[in-house]
Design a protein around this motif. Structure first.
Motif, PDB file in Angstrom:
ATOM      1  N   ALA A 111     -17.024 -16.608 -76.506  1.00 28.96           N
ATOM      2  CA  ALA A 111     -17.580 -15.348 -76.980  1.00 28.96           C
ATOM      3  C   ALA A 111     -17.470 -15.246 -78.490  1.00 28.96           C
ATOM      4  O   ALA A 111     -18.204 -14.519 -79.123  1.00 28.96           O
ATOM      5  N   ASP A 112     -16.539 -15.941 -79.065  1.00 30.49           N
ATOM      6  CA  ASP A 112     -16.380 -15.949 -80.515  1.00 30.49           C
ATOM      7  C   ASP A 112     -16.851 -17.311 -80.990  1.00 30.49           C
ATOM      8  O   ASP A 112     -16.117 -18.277 -80.950  1.00 30.49           O
ATOM      9  N   ASN A 113     -18.103 -17.406 -81.424  1.00 30.58           N
ATOM     10  CA  ASN A 113     -18.688 -18.728 -81.583  1.00 30.58           C
ATOM     11  C   ASN A 113     -18.103 -19.484 -82.766  1.00 30.58           C
ATOM     12  O   ASN A 113     -18.359 -20.644 -82.948  1.00 30.58           O
TER      13      ASN A 113
ATOM     14  N   LYS B 207     -11.757 -21.255 -71.983  1.00 26.66           N
ATOM     15  CA  LYS B 207     -12.905 -20.369 -72.012  1.00 26.66           C
ATOM     16  C   LYS B 207     -14.172 -21.073 -71.524  1.00 26.66           C
ATOM     17  O   LYS B 207     -15.233 -20.483 -71.475  1.00 26.66           O
TER      18      LYS B 207
ATOM     19  N   LEU C 101     -29.785 -20.561 -80.392  1.00 29.49           N
ATOM     20  CA  LEU C 101     -28.400 -20.100 -80.303  1.00 29.49           C
ATOM     21  C   LEU C 101     -28.328 -18.658 -79.807  1.00 29.49           C
ATOM     22  O   LEU C 101     -27.431 -18.282 -79.053  1.00 29.49           O
ATOM     23  N   MET C 102     -29.283 -17.849 -80.226  1.00 31.48           N
ATOM     24  CA  MET C 102     -29.222 -16.447 -79.854  1.00 31.48           C
ATOM     25  C   MET C 102     -29.504 -16.246 -78.374  1.00 31.48           C
ATOM     26  O   MET C 102     -28.965 -15.354 -77.738  1.00 31.48           O
TER      27      MET C 102
ATOM     28  N   ALA D  52     -26.291 -17.175 -76.714  1.00 32.27           N
ATOM     29  CA  ALA D  52     -25.301 -16.110 -76.896  1.00 32.27           C
ATOM     30  C   ALA D  52     -25.588 -14.951 -75.948  1.00 32.27           C
ATOM     31  O   ALA D  52     -24.682 -14.371 -75.337  1.00 32.27           O
ATOM     32  N   THR D  53     -26.864 -14.625 -75.827  1.00 32.18           N
ATOM     33  CA  THR D  53     -27.228 -13.505 -74.961  1.00 32.18           C
ATOM     34  C   THR D  53     -26.906 -13.820 -73.506  1.00 32.18           C
ATOM     35  O   THR D  53     -26.289 -13.013 -72.807  1.00 32.18           O
TER      36      THR D  53
ATOM     37  N   SER E 122     -24.737 -15.856 -72.418  1.00 31.91           N
ATOM     38  CA  SER E 122     -23.303 -15.981 -72.177  1.00 31.91           C
ATOM     39  C   SER E 122     -22.604 -14.625 -72.191  1.00 31.91           C
ATOM     40  O   SER E 122     -21.472 -14.512 -71.754  1.00 31.91           O
ATOM     41  N   SER E 123     -23.279 -13.594 -72.710  1.00 32.86           N
ATOM     42  CA  SER E 123     -22.676 -12.256 -72.676  1.00 32.86           C
ATOM     43  C   SER E 123     -22.882 -11.570 -71.334  1.00 32.86           C
ATOM     44  O   SER E 123     -22.290 -10.539 -71.056  1.00 32.86           O
ATOM     45  N   MET E 124     -23.750 -12.141 -70.494  1.00 32.02           N
ATOM     46  CA  MET E 124     -24.135 -11.479 -69.247  1.00 32.02           C
ATOM     47  C   MET E 124     -23.338 -12.045 -68.078  1.00 32.02           C
ATOM     48  O   MET E 124     -23.174 -13.252 -67.948  1.00 32.02           O
TER      49      MET E 124
ATOM     50  N   PRO F  66     -26.366  -9.283 -77.452  1.00 32.38           N
ATOM     51  CA  PRO F  66     -24.951  -8.991 -77.233  1.00 32.38           C
ATOM     52  C   PRO F  66     -24.263  -8.868 -78.594  1.00 32.38           C
ATOM     53  O   PRO F  66     -24.737  -9.455 -79.573  1.00 32.38           O
TER      54      PRO F  66
ATOM     55  N   ASN G  17     -20.170  -8.113 -80.688  1.00 28.18           N
ATOM     56  CA  ASN G  17     -18.724  -7.927 -80.569  1.00 28.18           C
ATOM     57  C   ASN G  17     -18.196  -7.467 -81.910  1.00 28.18           C
ATOM     58  O   ASN G  17     -18.967  -7.175 -82.823  1.00 28.18           O
TER      59      ASN G  17
ATOM     60  N   ALA H 116     -12.679 -10.338 -81.495  1.00 28.01           N
ATOM     61  CA  ALA H 116     -14.055 -10.761 -81.230  1.00 28.01           C
ATOM     62  C   ALA H 116     -14.278 -11.151 -79.767  1.00 28.01           C
ATOM     63  O   ALA H 116     -15.172 -10.623 -79.103  1.00 28.01           O
TER      64      ALA H 116
ATOM     65  N   PHE I 240     -16.699  -8.925 -76.652  1.00 27.43           N
ATOM     66  CA  PHE I 240     -18.063  -9.450 -76.477  1.00 27.43           C
ATOM     67  C   PHE I 240     -18.778  -8.602 -75.426  1.00 27.43           C
ATOM     68  O   PHE I 240     -18.345  -8.539 -74.275  1.00 27.43           O
TER      69      PHE I 240
ATOM     70  N   ALA J  90     -22.409  -7.217 -73.600  1.00 28.76           N
ATOM     71  CA  ALA J  90     -23.837  -7.357 -73.318  1.00 28.76           C
ATOM     72  C   ALA J  90     -24.536  -6.017 -73.552  1.00 28.76           C
ATOM     73  O   ALA J  90     -23.900  -4.967 -73.524  1.00 28.76           O
TER      74      ALA J  90
ATOM     75  N   ALA K 143     -19.106 -10.779 -84.740  1.00 27.49           N
ATOM     76  CA  ALA K 143     -18.847 -12.219 -84.795  1.00 27.49           C
ATOM     77  C   ALA K 143     -19.555 -12.939 -83.659  1.00 27.49           C
ATOM     78  O   ALA K 143     -19.077 -13.950 -83.145  1.00 27.49           O
TER      79      ALA K 143
ATOM     80  N   ALA L 241     -22.646 -15.141 -82.111  1.00 29.18           N
ATOM     81  CA  ALA L 241     -23.548 -16.174 -82.613  1.00 29.18           C
ATOM     82  C   ALA L 241     -24.970 -15.640 -82.702  1.00 29.18           C
ATOM     83  O   ALA L 241     -25.407 -14.952 -81.795  1.00 29.18           O
ATOM     84  N   PRO L 242     -25.676 -15.943 -83.751  1.00 34.47           N
ATOM     85  CA  PRO L 242     -25.220 -16.573 -84.984  1.00 34.47           C
ATOM     86  C   PRO L 242     -24.576 -15.522 -85.893  1.00 34.47           C
ATOM     87  O   PRO L 242     -25.228 -14.549 -86.259  1.00 34.47           O
TER      88      PRO L 242
END
Lengths: 263, 495
Positions: free
Chosen positions: A203-205, A215, A233-234, A237-238, A240-242, B122, B124, B137, B141, B143, B165, B167-168
């Motif tokens: 979650a903290d890339n 993780k 990447l976005m 990220a999206t 992985s937030s779900m 998403p 954080n 962070a 996180f 959604a 924090a 990505a990106p």
């Protein structure tokens, strides 16, 4: 070098398939199998992913299509769905528990959980695409199979990211068909992937250089490649937030079938 | 040496008497996080007051550690970054910078991050005031359409940046996802008359500076660290004009100034003020009497100064092209009575002869002739020509043609010739904003020329009205007197 030649040859095949397919426009487009550079390497030493041929929905699933599914499987109505399978936002924007608002029938369905999307595809004799399958199609522009280094292609995707969600979505199928004959892979909605649970990046890339392995699930520590490719990447990220029960106003999906396993 | 000894002895006495110094001496070690845990929270939980910039929440006023609940909502919003230029900002609390958070050292902060359902991304939060991996962070996180919670104890006092924090990271920060959290020292901060919240950031748009319309984020410019805008509080007009910061003379001002970056370091300066006190890098021990203070990206300072002289004080990033060509300007308006004993304003502006100005004899001749009541139009034109060259030609050019798109022409100017008397007002009071001259729009600033006397203005304008094909006319000293009497003299006229 040899691999590149093979890849080029396969791309030519794909182009030919896409070309012949557009005439009759079946629901799904053929995507040939192959090996390609992935932004999510399966292992530290392996920067490429290999997928078998599959057929992918040409457009994301629409409200009308999903309504038909809900009518046939009332357990997926928003007033009957088990909370463990969908959060309170599930289909919240629909006019009724089983009916989308008038005029939105051809818009992509959103506010659907991964579980609901998975059930929908199963009901069609299909499944959600894996990340690698999605990535292979997502890497294409209208003219080439892998446009990920093309600055114009990247900027076009970022422009969509810059638009806030929450406004009325356009109907599906309005975007140009890409190299494989698939539309709206970018620029309309995020899309669920089958292996959501195995692509959790940290979650903290900023930890990517020194990943805390606890993780990471599935195939071990992942290191994002192509760090300048914000467009990809976005999306990761999206996703992985779900979690699988989550829904969002800009998350939709489409289905695929394995070649030879079409209903 | 002797004073040093005395200091040591008195310090020893303090310790011997078992007294705690009420305030930490400037040179003492605060103990950092080792001394920041005052035990479990006491009393009922407190909801943190969050403020939008440039406002700062009131002091906590607490003397014991509390449980503080912070609820911060992330929203992706489209709004103006400059006049007529729209940009999609990602925000903590709907503003850039995000809501100001104020807690006390030793507080236990229960942090709720809410990501609005209409968000596409998403998000954080990494708070630099947090002791723990990632600054929160990974624990926050969130959604779209969800909320998360984590708790931390604020062990270190100071002013800290927080930022997204996810990505990106660079893009989230470049879109405005940063703000400040103040961790007050246990005894609080000394009282002041105003506290302000200002934060610098650099922005990257596909279009050029001030290019109108909706402007998307330009990733390549961000990677190249080549910003289109450098701004205080997220918009070119955030702290100017009607939005300027306001204070009075004789007041103590404290500014919490952060720098979100993502790329640039700020050389923060207030034109016409000297910081009496700066806490560099947001640290505990102050520096005194500072002109310009460096604020790292992802860092913050506390500056304090006292206002003496009324007027506009301009906050800039003294990497000065950013101020004048990328928007890094903010204004503090200080109202009050003039203090000529401290600052006089302009006391003299006399001719200084460079080679550009020719013989001033015609000026003197015209003044004498006027006094004698025998001034001719030809004498006025001759005197005006000399004065024009020294004062006006820098912008309007020797032949009155101006500079295309920047300074309007005087030669055959429809704006000038339709009402020549209006030019007196322009010369005395200056002109700023849009004017249309010969079908073209100009939008620049002419400073007031009120330092010129009535003779000089009359002669310059008569020269202008009779040169380069302009069709004549005479402006008299009396005409100028009349206008000057009817308008307030602009303070501190330029030139």
């Amino acid at each position: 070098m040899k691999r590149r030649v093979i890849l080029c040859w396969m791309m030519a095949c794909a182009a030919a398939t896409a070309f012949t397919a557009t005439g009759s426009a079946p629901q799904r487009a053929r995507v040939p199998g192959g090996t390609f550079a992935t932004v999510l390497p399966p292992a530290a030493e392996q920067k490429t992913a290999t997928v078998a041929a599959f057929d992918m929905d040409r457009t994301p699933v629409t409200n009308a299509q999903f309504a038909k599914f809900v009518a046939a499987h009332p357990a997926w109505r928003r007033d009957r769905v088990a909370r463990v399978f969908a959060d309170p936002g599930y289909l919240l924007h629909w006019a009724g528990p089983a009916s989308p608002a008038a005029g939105t029938e051809r818009q992509p369905v959103t506010r659907v959980s991964w579980f609901a999307a998975d059930a929908y595809c199963a009901a069609q004799g299909a499944r959600l695409p894996t990340w690698y399958e999605w990535e292979r199609v997502g890497a294409a522009s209208q003219t080439v199979a892998d446009a990920r280094t093309d600055p114009a292609w990247r900027q076009a995707i970022l422009d969509w990211y810059a638009k806030p969600a929450g406004k009325t979505l356009p109907d599906v199928g309005q975007g140009a068909a890409n190299f494989y004959g698939v539309r709206d892979i970018h620029g309309l909605v995020w899309e669920w992937v089958l292996d959501l649970g195995s692509m959790m990046v940290s979650a903290d890339n900023r930890e990517q250089g020194d990943p805390n392995t606890s993780k990471f699930c599935g195939s071990g520590a992942l290191t994002l490649e192509q760090k300048d490719n914000y467009a990809m990447l976005m999306r990761i990220a999206t996703l992985s937030s779900m979690q699988a029960s989550y829904t969002s106003t800009s998350m939709g999906f489409r289905c695929v079938t394995d070649v030879g396993a079409r209903p | 040496m002797k004073t040093w000894l005395v200091a040591v002895i008195s310090a020893a006495m303090l310790i011997a008497c078992g007294q705690q110094p009420s305030k930490t001496p400037a040179t003492a070690d605060t103990g950092g996080s080792r001394s920041g845990d005052f035990g479990p929270p006491q009393g009922e939980p407190v909801n943190a007051v969050l403020t939008s910039p440039p406002l700062v929440p009131p002091p906590t006023g607490r003397h014991a550690p509390a449980k503080v609940i912070v609820e911060l909502e992330v929203r992706e919003v489209e709004r103006e970054i400059a006049e007529g230029v729209k940009y999609t900002f990602w925000t903590f609390g709907g503003t850039v910078p995000g809501s100001f958070i104020r807690v006390r050292q030793g507080d236990t902060v229960e942090f709720h991050l809410k990501n609005h359902p209409d968000s596409k991304m998403p998000h954080n939060i990494d708070l630099h005031g947090v002791t723990g991996p990632g600054g929160g962070a990974a624990s926050s996180f969130t959604a779209p359409g969800h909320q998360t919670q984590f708790t931390f104890k604020a062990l270190n006092q100071g002013i800290y940046v927080y930022h997204c924090a996810t990505a990106p990271v660079g893009m989230h920060v470049a879109n405005g996802m940063y703000g400040l959290i103040l961790v007050e020292p246990p005894e609080g901060l000394p009282a002041v008359d105003h506290e302000f919240y200002v934060m610098q950031g650099d922005f990257y748009t596909v279009g050029k500076y001030r290019e109108k319309g909706v402007q998307p984020f330009d990733m390549q410019k961000a990677i190249d660290e080549n910003p289109t805008y450098v701004l205080f509080n997220g918009a070119e007009t955030a702290l100017t004009g009607p939005n300027s910061l306001k204070a009075k003379t004789g007041e103590r001002i404290r500014m919490f100034v952060g720098n979100g970056g993502p790329n640039l370091v700020s050389s923060f300066h207030v034109i016409g003020e000297i910081f009496d006190k700066v806490q560099p890098e947001g640290g505990t021990h102050p520096q005194e009497n500072v002109q310009t203070t460096l604020i790292p990206a992802g860092g913050a300072v506390i500056v304090e100064f006292h206002t003496e002289v009324p007027g506009n004080y301009i906050l800039v990033d003294h990497s000065i092209f950013r101020a004048f060509n990328k928007g890094a300007l903010a204004i503090l308006e200080v109202a009050g009575d003039a203090r000529p004993d401290i600052y006089s304003g302009k006391q003299a502006d006399e001719s200084y002869l460079s080679e550009k100005v020719g013989d001033l004899a015609p000026v003197a001749a015209a003044a004498e002739a006027k006094a004698a009541g025998k001034l001719t139009k030809e004498q006025q034109v001759a005197a005006g020509a000399v004065l024009f060259k020294g004062t006006c030609s820098v912008c309007h050019q020797d032949s009155g043609q101006g500079i295309p798109d920047v300074f309007p022409p005087l030669a055959k100017s429809d704006y000038l010739l339709k009402d020549p008397k209006h030019s007196i007002d322009v010369a005395l009071n200056g002109l700023s904003g849009k004017v249309t001259v010969n079908g073209k729009t100009y939008n620049s600033v002419m400073p007031p020329m009120s330092q010129l006397n009535d003779d000089e203005i009359a002669n310059i304008l008569t020269y202008v009205l009779n040169s380069w094909g302009n069709d004549g006319g005479v402006i008299s000293k009396e005409d100028v007197q009349k206008v000057r009497a009817s308008t307030k003299r602009a303070e501190g006229a330029a030139h």
